[in-house]
Design an enzyme around this catalytic site. Sequence first.
Site, PDB file in Angstrom:
ATOM      1  N   ARG A  73       5.499  10.899  -2.379  1.00  0.00           N
ATOM      2  CA  ARG A  73       5.250  10.607  -0.974  1.00  0.00           C
ATOM      3  C   ARG A  73       6.545  10.717  -0.175  1.00  0.00           C
ATOM      4  O   ARG A  73       7.482   9.960  -0.395  1.00  0.00           O
ATOM      5  CB  ARG A  73       4.708   9.179  -0.895  1.00  0.00           C
TER       6      ARG A  73
ATOM      7  N   SER B 279      13.343   2.347   3.066  1.00  0.00           N
ATOM      8  CA  SER B 279      13.961   2.992   4.229  1.00  0.00           C
ATOM      9  C   SER B 279      14.456   1.925   5.206  1.00  0.00           C
ATOM     10  O   SER B 279      14.041   0.761   5.128  1.00  0.00           O
ATOM     11  CB  SER B 279      12.934   3.892   4.923  1.00  0.00           C
TER      12      SER B 279
ATOM     13  N   HIS C  10       4.002  -4.287   9.214  1.00  0.00           N
ATOM     14  CA  HIS C  10       3.969  -4.117  10.662  1.00  0.00           C
ATOM     15  C   HIS C  10       2.673  -4.613  11.290  1.00  0.00           C
ATOM     16  O   HIS C  10       2.533  -4.606  12.502  1.00  0.00           O
ATOM     17  CB  HIS C  10       4.180  -2.630  11.002  1.00  0.00           C
TER      18      HIS C  10
ATOM     19  N   ARG D 293      13.668   4.025  12.457  1.00  0.00           N
ATOM     20  CA  ARG D 293      12.552   4.963  12.371  1.00  0.00           C
ATOM     21  C   ARG D 293      11.670   4.814  13.624  1.00  0.00           C
ATOM     22  O   ARG D 293      12.175   4.508  14.690  1.00  0.00           O
ATOM     23  CB  ARG D 293      11.786   4.717  11.070  1.00  0.00           C
TER      24      ARG D 293
ATOM     25  N   TYR E 170      11.591   8.333   0.987  1.00  0.00           N
ATOM     26  CA  TYR E 170      11.411   7.284  -0.025  1.00  0.00           C
ATOM     27  C   TYR E 170      12.005   7.623  -1.399  1.00  0.00           C
ATOM     28  O   TYR E 170      11.911   6.821  -2.322  1.00  0.00           O
ATOM     29  CB  TYR E 170       9.916   6.957  -0.159  1.00  0.00           C
TER      30      TYR E 170
ATOM     31  N   HIS F 199      12.630  -3.119   1.978  1.00  0.00           N
ATOM     32  CA  HIS F 199      12.116  -1.799   2.367  1.00  0.00           C
ATOM     33  C   HIS F 199      13.064  -0.741   1.827  1.00  0.00           C
ATOM     34  O   HIS F 199      14.298  -0.909   1.898  1.00  0.00           O
ATOM     35  CB  HIS F 199      12.030  -1.667   3.890  1.00  0.00           C
TER      36      HIS F 199
ATOM     37  N   ASN G  35       7.759  -5.771  -0.876  1.00  0.00           N
ATOM     38  CA  ASN G  35       7.752  -4.615   0.018  1.00  0.00           C
ATOM     39  C   ASN G  35       6.308  -4.495   0.481  1.00  0.00           C
ATOM     40  O   ASN G  35       5.462  -3.954  -0.232  1.00  0.00           O
ATOM     41  CB  ASN G  35       8.204  -3.334  -0.681  1.00  0.00           C
TER      42      ASN G  35
ATOM     43  N   PRO H 120       0.786  -1.224   0.000  1.00  0.00           N
ATOM     44  CA  PRO H 120       0.000   0.000   0.000  1.00  0.00           C
ATOM     45  C   PRO H 120       0.831   1.294   0.000  1.00  0.00           C
ATOM     46  O   PRO H 120       1.878   1.363   0.639  1.00  0.00           O
ATOM     47  CB  PRO H 120      -0.808  -0.103   1.305  1.00  0.00           C
ATOM     48  N   ASN H 121       0.320   2.255  -0.718  1.00  0.00           N
ATOM     49  CA  ASN H 121       0.881   3.614  -0.820  1.00  0.00           C
ATOM     50  C   ASN H 121       2.162   3.699  -1.647  1.00  0.00           C
ATOM     51  O   ASN H 121       2.679   4.793  -1.866  1.00  0.00           O
ATOM     52  CB  ASN H 121       1.123   4.236   0.583  1.00  0.00           C
TER      53      ASN H 121
ATOM     54  N   ASP I 239       0.943 -15.363   7.246  1.00  0.00           N
ATOM     55  CA  ASP I 239       0.398 -16.716   7.080  1.00  0.00           C
ATOM     56  C   ASP I 239       0.429 -17.148   5.617  1.00  0.00           C
ATOM     57  O   ASP I 239       0.713 -18.303   5.314  1.00  0.00           O
ATOM     58  CB  ASP I 239      -1.036 -16.787   7.616  1.00  0.00           C
TER      59      ASP I 239
ATOM     60  N   GLU J 241      12.143  -9.966   1.837  1.00  0.00           N
ATOM     61  CA  GLU J 241      11.456  -8.761   2.320  1.00  0.00           C
ATOM     62  C   GLU J 241      12.317  -7.546   2.008  1.00  0.00           C
ATOM     63  O   GLU J 241      13.504  -7.551   2.354  1.00  0.00           O
ATOM     64  CB  GLU J 241      11.236  -8.888   3.833  1.00  0.00           C
TER      65      GLU J 241
ATOM     66  N   ALA K 132       3.199  -0.710   4.838  1.00  0.00           N
ATOM     67  CA  ALA K 132       2.662  -0.662   6.208  1.00  0.00           C
ATOM     68  C   ALA K 132       2.125  -2.009   6.684  1.00  0.00           C
ATOM     69  O   ALA K 132       2.108  -2.282   7.895  1.00  0.00           O
ATOM     70  CB  ALA K 132       1.574   0.411   6.300  1.00  0.00           C
TER      71      ALA K 132
HETATM   72  C1  DQA Z   1       8.394   0.867   3.767  1.00  0.00           C
HETATM   73  C2  DQA Z   1       8.507   1.121   5.273  1.00  0.00           C
HETATM   74  C3  DQA Z   1       7.152   0.991   5.938  1.00  0.00           C
HETATM   75  O1  DQA Z   1       7.267   1.232   7.339  1.00  0.00           O
HETATM   76  C4  DQA Z   1       6.182   1.985   5.365  1.00  0.00           C
HETATM   77  O2  DQA Z   1       4.898   1.806   5.923  1.00  0.00           O
HETATM   78  C5  DQA Z   1       6.132   1.983   3.880  1.00  0.00           C
HETATM   79  C6  DQA Z   1       7.353   1.753   3.119  1.00  0.00           C
HETATM   80  C7  DQA Z   1       9.736   1.120   3.035  1.00  0.00           C
HETATM   81  O3  DQA Z   1       9.841   0.684   1.894  1.00  0.00           O
HETATM   82  O4  DQA Z   1      10.636   1.767   3.578  1.00  0.00           O
HETATM   83  O5  DQA Z   1       5.085   2.236   3.279  1.00  0.00           O
HETATM   84  O6  DQA Z   1       8.060  -0.506   3.560  1.00  0.00           O
END
Ligand code: DQA
Length: 139
Positions: free
Chosen positions: A13, A97, A75, A102, A18, A95, A69, A5-6, A82, A93, A72
Amino acid sequence: MLHGPNLNLLGRRQPEIYGRLSLEQINRKIRALAAELGIEVDIRQSNIEGELITWIQEAPKQFGAIVINAAAYTHSSVALRDALTAVGIPAVEVHISNIHKREEFRKRSMIAEVVVGQIAGFGVNSYLLGLRAAAGCLR
Ligand code: DQA
């Protein structure tokens, strides 16, 4: 390659966290590296948890590994964890950042224990390192 998401908002953003590349620009780099590595990559983004879960469930039919990735959902999502556990193909996995330097709530990843490994903090390179790692997991 699953973007959560996002991440469709990348470039606009919080660029200080990012970066300034759009998702499409990042995807172009991912496709270029896949070509260089001689592997096929299918890239998808969703803001919907259930859609990501369905894609994970279907992945073994078509793919040898997952790079995710989960944004959110990293977390919060027991369901994503699952799903990754259930499918049993290697997952990496990633990310953009470094989630460990953080806010407190970002330090906990629900999926970290069920993936092969985690790459965080290298900006767009996290995806490229993740793709290399996943390529190394392919049989
Ligand atoms: C993220 C880190 C997450 O905490 C955050 O919610 C994101 C992006 C990252 O790529 O750094 O949306 O996964």
